[in-house]
Design an enzyme around this catalytic site. Structure first.
Site, PDB file in Angstrom:
ATOM      1  N   CYS A   2       0.843  -1.184   0.000  1.00  0.00           N
ATOM      2  CA  CYS A   2       0.000   0.000   0.000  1.00  0.00           C
ATOM      3  C   CYS A   2       0.883   1.240   0.000  1.00  0.00           C
ATOM      4  O   CYS A   2       2.091   1.164   0.193  1.00  0.00           O
ATOM      5  CB  CYS A   2      -0.912   0.022   1.230  1.00  0.00           C
ATOM      6  SG  CYS A   2      -2.052  -1.364   1.315  1.00  0.00           S
ATOM      7  N   GLY A  28      -0.977   0.601  -4.992  1.00  0.00           N
ATOM      8  CA  GLY A  28      -2.282   0.015  -4.713  1.00  0.00           C
ATOM      9  C   GLY A  28      -3.359   0.645  -5.557  1.00  0.00           C
ATOM     10  O   GLY A  28      -3.484   1.864  -5.597  1.00  0.00           O
ATOM     11  N   ASN A 101       0.648   0.338   5.898  1.00  0.00           N
ATOM     12  CA  ASN A 101       1.234  -0.440   4.816  1.00  0.00           C
ATOM     13  C   ASN A 101       2.010  -1.586   5.430  1.00  0.00           C
ATOM     14  O   ASN A 101       2.947  -1.366   6.186  1.00  0.00           O
ATOM     15  CB  ASN A 101       2.172   0.434   3.972  1.00  0.00           C
ATOM     16  CG  ASN A 101       2.976  -0.386   2.973  1.00  0.00           C
ATOM     17  OD1 ASN A 101       2.502  -1.400   2.471  1.00  0.00           O
ATOM     18  ND2 ASN A 101       4.191   0.052   2.686  1.00  0.00           N
ATOM     19  N   GLY A 102       1.620  -2.814   5.112  1.00  0.00           N
ATOM     20  CA  GLY A 102       2.334  -3.956   5.656  1.00  0.00           C
ATOM     21  C   GLY A 102       1.414  -5.097   5.990  1.00  0.00           C
ATOM     22  O   GLY A 102       0.287  -5.185   5.497  1.00  0.00           O
ATOM     23  N   TYR A 257      10.762  -4.390  -7.909  1.00  0.00           N
ATOM     24  CA  TYR A 257       9.489  -4.264  -8.621  1.00  0.00           C
ATOM     25  C   TYR A 257       8.610  -3.102  -8.175  1.00  0.00           C
ATOM     26  O   TYR A 257       8.109  -2.342  -8.990  1.00  0.00           O
ATOM     27  CB  TYR A 257       8.709  -5.578  -8.452  1.00  0.00           C
ATOM     28  CG  TYR A 257       7.326  -5.583  -9.049  1.00  0.00           C
ATOM     29  CD1 TYR A 257       7.147  -5.660 -10.425  1.00  0.00           C
ATOM     30  CD2 TYR A 257       6.188  -5.524  -8.251  1.00  0.00           C
ATOM     31  CE1 TYR A 257       5.866  -5.678 -10.986  1.00  0.00           C
ATOM     32  CE2 TYR A 257       4.912  -5.550  -8.795  1.00  0.00           C
ATOM     33  CZ  TYR A 257       4.758  -5.621 -10.161  1.00  0.00           C
ATOM     34  OH  TYR A 257       3.507  -5.633 -10.714  1.00  0.00           O
TER      35      TYR A 257
END
Length: 495
Positions: A2, A28, A101-102, A257
């Site tokens: 995210c 996201g 985020n995670g 990526y």
């Protein structure tokens, strides 16, 4: 994965938050949300969809306030829906909104604690809501009418003791300011910066530095592993280490990526890391295929473009853009269902026949996950007339699932899990296949910051830094993430 952002400004921050989320959209595409605070009132807009679709002019007009947070989401367990869009909110104490985020690896254990001991209700299966309630409960235990910096840091020390996993968060406390914190291993990225205005200094916290630089903020530094930063409304900044044994293990897949190439993470330029990936990959090709007959190097856009250029230069062959990308299709490896992924590859990429006809082509991609995308692309190259199709991955073989916030499939659905390079080569239909070596990938990223002693490379080597991931955990993960589960009922929602 995210994207998160938080701003403490001197005027309305709604447009700044919107712009930052568009810059983090690659992290996201499932949902987006913004919460701002105007005096003691929260204003919120969140929904499923892209940033440009979630926020309209009427929404921006009511998102008043000089501090706020934002979030772009994709689900790490396949679920979707408005109820899982972030930021999440609890009204006690003070009123707290949080963007995360995670992924927490002990979420079930903590969820039970929250219900049985903290007497709090969790309304979704999202570990983000769990993390918010843990923080809120620990802050409530300080019993202060007005929270001081030390109260927040005391709460954060308790949070780190209760939860495990990878997490980077921004939390808005109504009427007081913004708190940013990162897990004790620094797995998920988080940076903060500042800029000077006529009205004073403004601060921004974000997943990637590109959100800061485009908005005119100067990068101050990364939030350290286990550190919490509290920015008050008057611009006072407090920072304290809140973890007992912090150590920096940033996720190396960000460099492969996820991250934008124009971002700096833990002092490492993503662009330069990818350039070095191409150099090392080319060296391996020259070692293993010294008599190669490659005519042209073609990257799989977009994240392999930088490394592909370096490979072509080092090999002394032509570099060509042979694939045209439809930029309105999301990232395919996180899409539920094999049929949908296969269809999306054809919608996402189209081959330029002129660059393939009669040539021996080396396709360069950032990584190979399920193998679905590269198998389709190799077939497209052959249909476009390529004489031979070789494939090179700028990352090592992905053999294990990610448990820290990236929606990798279960191990059984990873094409390289339990298979040799030759077997993967046959499966994807290439004439030959070369993977980057893990030692070389680590060197590519570590060269930018000699203070990073270790990276989280768990998707490549199966070593999970939090020490709590066992076979039982991975079996449960498989039950949540495999395609059969995702094609059925909506299941657990994380990030």
């Amino acid at each position: 994965m995210c994207g998160i952002v938080g701003i403490v400004g001197k005027s309305d921050v709604n447009l700044q938050l919107y712009d930052a989320l568009t810059l983090l959209q690659h992290r996201g595409q499932d949902a987006a949300g913004i919460v701002t605070c105007d005096r003691d009132r929260l204003n919120q807009q969140k929904a499923t969809g892209l940033v440009r679709d979630v926020f309209r002019a009427r929404h921006m007009e009511r998102l008043k306030g000089n501090f706020g947070i934002g979030h772009v989401r994709y689900p790490t367990a396949g679920s979707s829906g408005p109820a899982l869009a972030q930021p999440f909110y609890v009204n006690s104490p003070y009123g707290i909104a949080m963007a995360h985020n995670g992924n927490l690896t002990n979420v079930q254990e903590v969820m039970e604690e929250i219900f049985q001991q903290d007497l709090r209700h969790i309304n979704t299966d999202s570990d983000s809501e769990v993390l918010l309630n843990v923080f809120a409960h620990e802050l409530h235990k300080q019993h202060k009418l007005k929270p001081e910096a030390e109260d927040i840091f005391t709460a954060m020390r308790a949070v780190h003791k209760r939860v495990r996993g990878g997490y980077a968060c921004v939390a808005l406390i109504v009427g007081y300011g913004i708190v940013a914190f990162r897990d004790p291993h620094g797995i998920r990225p988080l940076v903060y910066g500042k800029r000077e205005t006529d009205k004073g200094t403004e601060y921004m916290v974000a997943s990637e530095s590109v959100a800061l630089s485009v908005a005119g903020y100067t990068l101050v530094r990364d939030v350290a592993p286990g550190e919490a930063i509290y920015i008050e409304l008057d611009g006072t900044v407090h920072a304290e280490q809140c973890a007992e044994n912090p150590s920096l293990h940033p996720c190396i897949f960000e460099h492969v990526y996820f991250a934008r190439p124009d971002s700096i993470m833990d002092g490492v330029s993503v662009h330069k890391a990818r350039l070095r990936q191409g150099e090392h990959l080319a060296e391996k090709i020259l070692r293993e295929r010294p008599d190669h007959d490659i005519d042209v190097v073609i990257p799989i856009p977009d994240s392999a473009r930088v490394s592909g250029q370096t490979v072509a230069h080092r090999l002394g062959v032509k570099f060509r853009e042979g694939m045209v990308k439809n930029r309105y299709i999301g990232r395919t490896f996180i899409m539920p269902g094999q049929k949908q992924r296969k269809k999306s590859v054809r919608q996402k990429l189209n081959a330029i026949e002129l660059e393939f006809r009669g040539k021996n082509v080396l396709l360069v991609d950032d990584s190979i996950v399920r193998g679905t995308t590269c198998k389709q692309i190799i077939q497209m190259a052959r249909e476009a007339g390529a004489a031979k199709v070789y494939f090179a991955s700028a990352a090592p073989a992905v053999k294990y699932p990610n448990v820290y916030g990236i929606d990798m499939p279960s191990a059984q659905e990873l094409v390289a899990h339990g298979h040799t390079t030759e077997e993967v080569c046959r499966e994807i239909g290439a004439d030959w296949l070369i993977y980057q070596d893990l030692e070389d990938l680590v060197e590519c990223s570590a060269e930018g910051n000699d203070k990073i002693e270790h990276f989280d490379c768990s998707v490549f080597d199966g070593n999970y830094v939090t020490g709590d991931v066992d076979e039982e955990y991975l079996e449960n993960l498989h039950a949540q993430r495999n395609d059969a589960a995702k094609s059925g009922k909506s299941n657990q929602g994380s990030l």
